[in-house]
Design a protein around this motif. Structure first.
Motif, PDB file in Angstrom:
ATOM      1  N   SER A   1      27.790  52.552  28.127  1.00  0.00           N
ATOM      2  CA  SER A   1      26.807  53.089  29.076  1.00  0.00           C
ATOM      3  C   SER A   1      26.113  51.985  29.859  1.00  0.00           C
ATOM      4  CB  SER A   1      25.761  53.944  28.345  1.00  0.00           C
ATOM      5  OG  SER A   1      25.074  53.167  27.363  1.00  0.00           O
ATOM      6  N   HIS A   2      25.865  50.837  29.220  1.00  0.00           N
ATOM      7  CA  HIS A   2      25.217  49.719  29.903  1.00  0.00           C
ATOM      8  C   HIS A   2      26.166  49.073  30.915  1.00  0.00           C
ATOM      9  CE1 HIS A   2      22.329  50.275  26.692  1.00  0.00           C
ATOM     10  NE2 HIS A   2      21.524  49.389  27.246  1.00  0.00           N
TER      11      HIS A   2
ATOM     12  N   LYS B   1      26.059  51.250  33.930  1.00  0.00           N
ATOM     13  CA  LYS B   1      24.795  51.076  34.655  1.00  0.00           C
ATOM     14  C   LYS B   1      24.804  49.793  35.493  1.00  0.00           C
ATOM     15  CE  LYS B   1      21.723  53.654  31.562  1.00  0.00           C
ATOM     16  NZ  LYS B   1      20.628  53.553  30.558  1.00  0.00           N
ATOM     17  N   GLU B   2      25.394  48.711  34.947  1.00  0.00           N
ATOM     18  CA  GLU B   2      25.456  47.454  35.697  1.00  0.00           C
ATOM     19  C   GLU B   2      26.381  47.592  36.903  1.00  0.00           C
ATOM     20  OE1 GLU B   2      25.292  43.566  37.134  1.00  0.00           O
ATOM     21  OE2 GLU B   2      23.884  44.770  35.960  1.00  0.00           O
TER      22      GLU B   2
ATOM     23  N   GLU C   1      26.969  50.372  38.525  1.00  0.00           N
ATOM     24  CA  GLU C   1      26.223  51.188  39.483  1.00  0.00           C
ATOM     25  C   GLU C   1      25.171  50.343  40.206  1.00  0.00           C
ATOM     26  OE1 GLU C   1      23.390  55.188  39.560  1.00  0.00           O
ATOM     27  OE2 GLU C   1      24.645  54.772  37.811  1.00  0.00           O
ATOM     28  N   ARG C   2      24.492  49.459  39.454  1.00  0.00           N
ATOM     29  CA  ARG C   2      23.489  48.580  40.072  1.00  0.00           C
ATOM     30  C   ARG C   2      24.123  47.709  41.151  1.00  0.00           C
ATOM     31  NH1 ARG C   2      21.752  43.590  40.399  1.00  0.00           N
ATOM     32  NH2 ARG C   2      23.463  42.776  39.137  1.00  0.00           N
TER      33      ARG C   2
END
Length: 324
Positions: A173-174, A177-178, A180-181
């Motif tokens: 999940s992290h 998220k990275e 997506e960032r």
């Protein structure tokens, strides 16, 4: 992840036995006065003091060592999805080394294909003539899952920011998220967040960066143990290897990760030797200091600032990747 459990086991074994002198200031020196600098990136070389590197203290590999991209290109390796009772596994791939060579996998190696694109989640050596190896991986495109697998191809190495998130958290999940960032940072939106699409669109090398640093390496002697990478006043990471062969194989693949980070989020490098020395002393000062840092990693499973990942083989440390 299996690799984290294996790492803890290997470290426990390491402290139960005597580990030979290796990868400390006794065998490696930091060339602060010979840094290579191009625009927003600076590399400080680490060199072996002996022309033989650590050949006397590291395990002798049965066969030569090659990179994963070379192994894929020459058909020396087969990569497959892993099937379990719930179907294909997102975070594991099955890799067969059917050659006579040792294959070096690097954390952050990018693979396009399969049912979805993946990123290798561990650094390890696949020995020749072995049964299938199960390798930890992370998905780097959140929305695609094809019914039919396609052949995997090597597509470079993830940038340092993504590698750091992967190694520090070990969480899928992290990683998403990275990615997506990074998409949002360049004002792009996506339903599937395909990192390889974003990766290929980056000013990777600025081919001028890549040419400069590759030429510097080719025109120098071969005693490199690794490099510290700096942009602005920030240490990106240190990649350190126990043999010049490993450094030479890995260099073309970790270098673009440094370049991407410097181009995207960097600035003119300012070398703060005192800060860099403190950073490296944690690792290289002596075996006692290094052992203390290893024990900290065992206690916290590597998920705290100052993380470094290691590759063990027969109780010798072969690869260290340390993040600031």
């Amino acid at each position: 992840m299996k690799s984290h459990r294996l790492l803890l086991l290997l470290m426990t074994v390491c402290f139960q036995q005597v580990v030979q002198a290796q990868l400390t200031y006794e065998t490696v020196w930091v060339q602060y006065d010979s840094a290579w600098t191009y625009k927003d990136l600076q590399l400080i070389p680490l060199r072996f003091k002996s022309p033989d590197g650590l050949k006397a203290t590291v395990p002798v590999l049965n066969g030569k060592l090659i990179s994963l991209p070379e192994a894929i290109q020459k058909g020396k390796v087969r990569i497959r999805e892993v099937q379990d009772s719930r179907g294909a596994s997102v975070n594991t791939l099955e890799i067969f080394n059917h050659s006579k060579d040792n294959i070096l996998l690097n954390s952050g190696d990018l693979l396009a294909g399969g049912k979805q694109d993946r990123m290798i989640g561990e650094t390890r050596i696949l020995s020749p003539g072995k049964a299938a190896s199960y390798v930890d991986v992370f998905c780097v495109e959140k929305g695609r899952w094809d019914d039919k697998q396609t052949a995997f191809k090597h597509k470079g190495t993830a940038d340092i920011s993504l590698k750091k998130v992967m190694d520090k958290t070990g969480r899928q999940s992290h990683v998403w998220k990275e990615i997506e960032r990074q998409f949002m940072a360049v004002r792009k939106n996506s339903e599937v967040w395909p990192y390889l699409q974003l990766h290929s669109a980056k000013p990777i090398a600025d081919s001028f960066y890549l040419r400069y640093f590759m030429d510097k390496y080719r025109n120098s002697d071969s005693l490199f143990a690794g490099f510290i990478a700096i942009t602005k006043q920030r240490i990106i990471s240190c990649e350190l290897f126990s043999s010049t062969d490993m450094t030479t194989i890995a260099y073309p693949f970790f270098l673009p990760g440094f370049i991407n980070d410097a181009v995207r989020e960097g600035g003119i490098p300012v070398q703060q030797q005192e800060k860099i020395t403190l950073f490296m002393d944690q690792l290289l000062l002596d075996e006692h200091t290094q052992e203390a840092l290893l024990q900290v990693m065992v206690k916290y499973t590597g998920r705290e600032p100052g993380l470094f990942t290691l590759l063990f083989m027969e109780n010798s440390i072969l690869v260290i990747i340390k993040f600031a």
